[in-house]
Design an enzyme around this catalytic site. Structure first.
Site, mmCIF file in Angstrom:
data_model
loop_
_atom_site.group_PDB
_atom_site.id
_atom_site.type_symbol
_atom_site.label_atom_id
_atom_site.label_comp_id
_atom_site.label_asym_id
_atom_site.label_seq_id
_atom_site.Cartn_x
_atom_site.Cartn_y
_atom_site.Cartn_z
ATOM 1 C CG HIS A 206 -0.195 0.291 2.485
ATOM 2 N ND1 HIS A 206 0.656 -0.621 3.051
ATOM 3 C CD2 HIS A 206 -0.145 1.396 3.243
ATOM 4 C CE1 HIS A 206 1.200 -0.086 4.125
ATOM 5 N NE2 HIS A 206 0.727 1.144 4.269
ATOM 6 C CG HIS B 135 0.550 5.976 2.768
ATOM 7 N ND1 HIS B 135 -0.802 5.860 2.961
ATOM 8 C CD2 HIS B 135 1.143 5.240 3.732
ATOM 9 C CE1 HIS B 135 -1.021 5.086 4.016
ATOM 10 N NE2 HIS B 135 0.140 4.695 4.501
#
Length: 193
Positions: A83, A98
């Site tokens: 992620h 992110h």
């Protein structure tokens, strides 16, 4: 495990500050790695990112799930949960991308990484792909946060596009100006004979 990864993210850039000898100079345009609606970092619903403590940058409300390399770079870290990714640009910019808030809880479900640590990537190369419905179905925020973790190396970091506008991956949205060396005078400024 999720807590450990969460803590790692918040300190990601810091671990490289001491050993990082990347040189930055002049003005550097930073494109968005993903298409969507541009947001100010301060409006991100996460205190660590919105406060700028990880670094300056911007956020994107994504319109697709493809994260591209914003410039030629080396992959510094791919989080095991896929992620988040950290890259160091050939231009000296250390960037953390992110995907979503709280997405570490998905443990990689809905995320595909196309790169690995130490790999050289070209601008526009796909780094990560994510399936947005997976994030939303889990009740999580899908905002993509893009942070310059070596922000202290720049005297000026300005958004060049307005928050709220739609942008395409690879559109320039940020301009960085490197700290200038006070005592450096280029050799080319020697008087002519």
């Amino acid at each position: 495990h999720a807590e450990i990864v969460d803590e790692l993210e918040k300190t990601w850039g810091k671990q490289f500050d001491k050993t990082d000898n990347t040189q930055v100079s002049g003005e550097i345009a930073v494109p968005t790695p993903i298409s969507g609606k541009l947001m100010n970092l301060s409006s991100v619903n996460d205190q660590t990112f919105s406060s700028g403590s990880v670094g300056q940058g911007f956020a994107i409300k994504p319109s697709d799930g493809k994260v591209l390399a914003p410039f030629d770079a080396t992959v510094r870290q791919v989080f095991t949960t896929r992620h988040a990714i950290g890259v160091v640009g050939d231009n000296g910019v250390v960037l953390l991308i992110h995907i979503g808030l709280g997405t570490v809880k998905l443990k990689g479900t809905g995320f595909v990484s196309y790169v690995e640590q130490g790999q050289k990537v070209k601008k526009g190369q796909e780094l990560i792909e994510f399936w947005d419905p997976t994030i939303k179905k889990a009740g999580l925020d899908d905002t993509v946060i893009v942070v310059i973790t070596n922000s202290d190396k720049f005297s000026s970091i300005q958004m060049t596009a307005k928050a709220g506008q739609s942008v395409q991956a690879e559109d320039n949205v940020l301009e960085l100006k490197a700290e200038t060396e006070k005592d450096s005078v280029p050799d080319t400024l020697q008087p002519a004979d």
